[in-house]
Design an enzyme around this catalytic site. Sequence first.
Site, PDB file in Angstrom:
ATOM      1  NE  ARG A   1      25.073  -5.278   4.772  1.00 13.96           N
ATOM      2  CZ  ARG A   1      25.540  -4.146   4.223  1.00 13.96           C
ATOM      3  NH1 ARG A   1      26.944  -3.799   4.269  1.00 13.96           N
ATOM      4  NH2 ARG A   1      24.603  -3.506   3.517  1.00 13.96           N
TER       5      ARG A   1
ATOM      6  CE  LYS B   1      18.208 -22.434  17.450  1.00 13.65           C
ATOM      7  NZ  LYS B   1      16.832 -23.022  17.992  1.00 13.65           N
TER       8      LYS B   1
ATOM      9  CD  GLU C   1      15.627 -24.513  28.439  1.00 14.55           C
ATOM     10  OE1 GLU C   1      15.896 -25.507  27.607  1.00 14.55           O
ATOM     11  OE2 GLU C   1      14.666 -23.863  28.043  1.00 14.55           O
TER      12      GLU C   1
ATOM     13  CE  LYS D   1      22.119 -24.260  23.277  1.00 12.12           C
ATOM     14  NZ  LYS D   1      21.148 -23.392  23.543  1.00 12.12           N
TER      15      LYS D   1
ATOM     16  CD  GLU E   1      16.572 -25.969  15.569  1.00 12.94           C
ATOM     17  OE1 GLU E   1      17.195 -24.993  16.388  1.00 12.94           O
ATOM     18  OE2 GLU E   1      15.344 -26.023  15.697  1.00 12.94           O
TER      19      GLU E   1
ATOM     20  NE  ARG F   1      21.138 -24.927  18.377  1.00 11.89           N
ATOM     21  CZ  ARG F   1      22.014 -23.618  18.248  1.00 11.89           C
ATOM     22  NH1 ARG F   1      22.882 -23.640  17.503  1.00 11.89           N
ATOM     23  NH2 ARG F   1      21.894 -22.779  19.101  1.00 11.89           N
TER      24      ARG F   1
ATOM     25  CG  ASN G   1      13.509 -26.754  19.305  1.00 12.07           C
ATOM     26  OD1 ASN G   1      13.977 -25.823  20.008  1.00 12.07           O
ATOM     27  ND2 ASN G   1      13.878 -26.739  18.080  1.00 12.07           N
TER      28      ASN G   1
ATOM     29  CG  HIS H   1      12.140 -25.413  24.174  1.00 10.14           C
ATOM     30  ND1 HIS H   1      12.405 -26.323  24.941  1.00 10.14           N
ATOM     31  CD2 HIS H   1      12.596 -24.233  24.489  1.00 10.14           C
ATOM     32  CE1 HIS H   1      13.218 -25.841  25.795  1.00 10.14           C
ATOM     33  NE2 HIS H   1      13.428 -24.540  25.509  1.00 10.14           N
TER      34      HIS H   1
ATOM     35  CG  HIS I   1       8.209 -21.480  22.062  1.00  9.70           C
ATOM     36  ND1 HIS I   1       8.902 -21.620  21.159  1.00  9.70           N
ATOM     37  CD2 HIS I   1       8.962 -21.088  23.269  1.00  9.70           C
ATOM     38  CE1 HIS I   1      10.240 -21.523  21.500  1.00  9.70           C
ATOM     39  NE2 HIS I   1      10.082 -21.042  22.380  1.00  9.70           N
TER      40      HIS I   1
ATOM     41  CG  HIS J   1      11.830 -19.796  27.826  1.00  8.70           C
ATOM     42  ND1 HIS J   1      11.208 -20.146  26.697  1.00  8.70           N
ATOM     43  CD2 HIS J   1      12.690 -20.677  27.967  1.00  8.70           C
ATOM     44  CE1 HIS J   1      11.647 -21.109  26.004  1.00  8.70           C
ATOM     45  NE2 HIS J   1      12.689 -21.273  26.695  1.00  8.70           N
TER      46      HIS J   1
END
Lengths: 357, 357
Positions: free
Chosen positions: A119, A141, A183, A225, A235, A239, A243, A246, A250, A263
């Site tokens: 955990r 992330k 990026e 960032k 987010e 935030r 994206n 993206h 994606h 990517h």
Amino acid sequence: MHQRLEVALGDRTYPIFIGDGLIRDPDCYRPYLRGSRVLVITNETVGPLYMGAVLEALGDLRTETLILPDGEVYKTLDVVNRVFDALLTHRFGRDATLIALGGGVVGDMAGFAAACYQRGVDFLQVPTTLLAQVDSSVGGKTGVNHRLGKNMIGAFHQPRAVVADTATLATLPDRELSAGLAEVIKYGLIRDRAFFGWLEGQMGALRARDPAALAEAIARSCQNKAEVVAADEREAGQRALLNLGHTFGHAIETGVGYGTWLHGEAVGAGLVLAAELSHRIGWIDSVSVDRTARLVDAAGLPTAPPSDLPAERILELMAVDKKVLDGHLRLVLLKGIGDAVVTDEIDRAQLLALLER
Amino acid sequence: MHQRLEVALGDRTYPIFIGDGLIRDPDCYRPYLRGSRVLVITNETVGPLYMGAVLEALGDLRTETLILPDGEVYKTLDVVNRVFDALLTHRFGRDATLIALGGGVVGDMAGFAAACYQRGVDFLQVPTTLLAQVDSSVGGKTGVNHRLGKNMIGAFHQPRAVVADTATLATLPDRELSAGLAEVIKYGLIRDRAFFGWLEGQMGALRARDPAALAEAIARSCQNKAEVVAADEREAGQRALLNLGHTFGHAIETGVGYGTWLHGEAVGAGLVLAAELSHRIGWIDSVSVDRTARLVDAAGLPTAPPSDLPAERILELMAVDKKVLDGHLRLVLLKGIGDAVVTDEIDRAQLLALLER
């Protein structure tokens, strides 16, 4: 010439170190290890290049290593399970620290394993690609892909430190350098107009791997960032601006098959699509679209999806993207260079027209 | 006769509802659903009994269902992946809510899936076993087993509400009722001496499923757990006391093979072992050990590990338990009934002597 930035998150605040040769510097690791046991996770490409340097910096700590296969196709729950196997076989406890040595795939998987092992245990990011240094290693992330969508399984789990050694970029293939620049360009587009202008002048130097230019681009990207993440870790709001490009990216990445396009290459095309769509709805002028497309092209990136990927297929894949809220597509678009916003005002017909152009 | 308790965790505070027939009450669900889409996850045993009632309470929401196999052996990463398959196949977004309908296994897996799906979505616990109602549904511990150890992979992820319908205990097998009583006894031992005394008088009524006695035992257990969790959500301190009997219990459970002994049965034996060890080192008197063993026995639980499980094997399995910090075994022991403490003063020889008695 080292730089130290900070991601300000209260008692989880952590430093980003940027500079030449840092991967060998014990001071970038030791203060951030709470226990005595470390698992260094890397892949079969990066391991032979830099594992020795990291182990030397860790000195006499009780360190184990794990080498994963290299590539986005291996960013899966099954491969993360190999990390758990290693941790349990070596009987790591809750004071374990994982070190992710490699690109975004290694960082995302090691970070997710750290988030879930017992955990939650500590981890450090030692990114060795430009993409990872400017983006994926910062902000917490973590996660893996699922056959039905990218990054669908994961956790927010912040590293204890990020060690970005610019010297590691010397071994990076040209194609991956370009992917990282996607990026970098993104930060200029969403919130740093001056940086975008700087990039227009420096793109040649960056692709020629001028050390000072690269260090500046990495630091400025990380600063942008870090500010966004500090303001909105999970987010809930701004935030999401990260994206930009993206959701298109994606869908393209999945459409051509994971690992066919990098990517960053898919994001490059996605940035141009976002700019074009912003122009079509009257938010930005055609000059801004041209500047975006020229800079993406100058970075050595595609400026459009592959011609054999049908617009309908891209749309279908965008619909399963996690930015779809309750069936409604949310996109990040531009009000100008350096000024991005989230919108849900784009309908299917507008998207289809854009993608079929 | 409904009760409402609260787990106080700031903006993640949530209610526990306890009472007869609550599973059919829309007011226990509706206020805690942020989006319009729900996935109800249950198993093949509980589904036929209560899925209809839950779906009726959810009314006209867009609800999907998923039936998992029943049993601790299925609490794995592979089975959690089936939850991701279902969520992605039905294109659930970030506003998804998962509802865990069943015992601890369903709750742990659904909760972990909720923690990881798109880096975290909401979930509700609808526990239908005594064990889940008094323990596993409250407090946000989620996760799965690994072949090398129980609950080694997981996340802290709090539910938005817990709905404990005491009527569902009517269909619970006797053996599982007893298993739940192990955790009930545990709360008395670690921090509620008066509750322990109450249990000594009420164990007959509880095993006869007297509704008022059961409701009281559940509420008092949840109140104790809620207080501990509110004070120490991530087990930095006193939450570790909830592990009384569990380090022994997990080792026994793994040693006999997952699913041979129920978790609560192993914990029952573990509670007695912890009491015996506390007596051996002079912390409690023999009367307290006898009271503990008698109450565990009265609950229909084993008071010792199976005779064919070697002491050496139990020790080996305890060493991989996650309460081992940096190679050092930490145990929860008793300074008295209602007074537990964490200690690392027990050495291997003392454990071996205890287990070989």
